[in-house]
Design a protein around this motif. Structure first.
Motif, short mmCIF file in Angstrom:
data_model
loop_
_atom_site.label_atom_id
_atom_site.label_comp_id
_atom_site.label_asym_id
_atom_site.label_seq_id
_atom_site.Cartn_x
_atom_site.Cartn_y
_atom_site.Cartn_z
N UNK A 1 0.78 -1.24 0.00
CA UNK A 1 0.00 0.00 0.00
C UNK A 1 0.81 1.28 0.00
N UNK A 2 2.14 1.18 -0.14
CA UNK A 2 2.97 2.38 -0.16
C UNK A 2 2.90 3.04 -1.54
N UNK A 3 3.21 4.34 -1.57
CA UNK A 3 3.45 5.02 -2.84
C UNK A 3 4.93 4.85 -3.18
N UNK A 4 5.21 4.41 -4.39
CA UNK A 4 6.59 4.15 -4.79
C UNK A 4 6.95 5.03 -5.98
N UNK A 5 8.03 5.78 -5.83
CA UNK A 5 8.61 6.56 -6.93
C UNK A 5 9.85 5.82 -7.36
N UNK A 6 9.86 5.33 -8.58
CA UNK A 6 10.97 4.55 -9.09
C UNK A 6 11.86 5.35 -10.02
N UNK A 7 13.16 5.24 -9.84
CA UNK A 7 14.14 5.87 -10.72
C UNK A 7 15.02 4.79 -11.33
#
Length: 338
Positions: A26-32
């Protein structure tokens, strides 16, 4: 509590597995990720297809691009940063040292600076078991001296730990370094032994067995790695109140800094690992026995007592089970019929 978590190297082997797990929680993930061509970019793009959902934001960039890194932190305000992006590979570092300095030193410095300025709660970053270098005491302990790396890759990973400690000291930034030990599993890197061996055996080609097979590796299945990292996100590094400058412990500090080994705590002979592959494929490998390669070490073996104690978890996956799952994925992904 759900968090905004930035994962660098999100299209990589560990990063894609971890991103998927964090999204499932349920986390928000910002992927780079920069999707470079160190190995087949299609594999990286296909990993990303496995983790795309409404809570996942992907940004294609290099860590060296300070402007985009700062924009990303400004726009998304990550609370936790997990830095897995790096130029990987011991052997390639002999051929292209500048790639390692740019990604693993300059890029990591940019991440540290962004974490400092945007008040990140916890930075977790990938180090490597290769930092133990010429150390011969077994099992490797985070309390050991690591002043004698055997490759530039290992040297850049040690530099990450030194830089992280400096930021923990100067800016009270909690940093947790993870020394990974021979991670394997589905969606793994094509330059790693399990992938190379499986591909060669399937195609009836010989495999290169270095140090004449006299190698030991603390093989660790990717799901066990991901479980460990996920638990550590909830445990920001804390100062060690018993730390003493007169008798310093290299793996902790008076600052909020900690280093862990993440391994299986059970080294496996390379020949037994190859036998597990042969068992699954039902084929005997043609073996080309060679001397130890420059930069390699004959044995890795992790002391992980502090990790098991702090997160109440230890790896659960046997070598045969882990190898079987990788090969099932490999045969399916590449459409191989035995």
């Amino acid at each position: 509590m759900n968090k905004r978590i930035l994962v660098t190297g999100a299209a990589g082997f560990i990063g894609s597995h971890l991103s998927k797990r964090l999204l499932n929680e349920g986390h928000q993930v910002i992927g780079i990720d920069n999707i470079n061509d160190y190995y087949d970019p299609q594999l990286k793009n296909d990993r990303l297809q496995q983790i795309t959902n409404e809570n996942f934001t992907f940004i294609k960039t290099n860590l060296e691009n300070l402007e985009i890194i700062n924009q990303t932190f400004e726009q998304h305000s990550p609370e936790i940063v997990i830095n897995l992006a790096a130029q990987a590979g011991v052997r390639y570092s002999l051929e292209n040292p500048h790639a390692y300095v740019n990604s693993n030193v300059v890029g990591f410095t940019n991440v540290l600076e962004a974490c400092r300025h945007y008040k990140v709660e916890h930075l977790i970053y990938a180090s490597s078991s290769s930092v133990y270098g010429a150390n011969e005491s077994k099992p490797f302990s985070t309390s050991d001296n690591i002043d004698h790396p055997l490759s530039l890759y290992a040297a850049t990973k040690k530099s990450n730990e030194l830089f992280a400690h400096t930021y923990s000291h100067l800016y009270d930034l909690p940093t947790t370094g993870l020394r990974f030990f021979t991670v394997y599993g589905p969606w793994g890197r094509p330059d790693m032994a399990l992938f190379l061996f499986t591909k060669a055996i399937v195609n009836n080609e010989p495999i290169d067995v270095f140090n004449h097979g006299n190698m030991m590796r603390d093989f660790t299945y990717v799901d066990d790695i991901v479980e460990s990292i996920t638990r550590l996100t909830k445990r920001p590094a804390q100062p060690n109140l018993e730390w003493s400058g007169a008798n310093p412990d290299p793996g902790s500090s008076y600052a909020p800094y900690k280093v862990y080994n993440i391994g299986n705590n059970s080294p496996v002979r390379l020949m037994d690992f190859i036998e597990a592959i042969e068992n699954k494929l039902g084929k005997i490998a043609k073996k080309n026995f060679l001397p130890l390669q420059a930069g390699d070490v004959p044995e890795t073996y992790a002391n992980v007592e502090d990790l098991f104690r702090d997160i109440d978890f230890q790896p659960q996956t046997s070598i045969q089970d882990g190898v079987n799952r990788f090969i099932d994925w490999y045969l399916d992904y590449y459409g191989v019929k035995l």
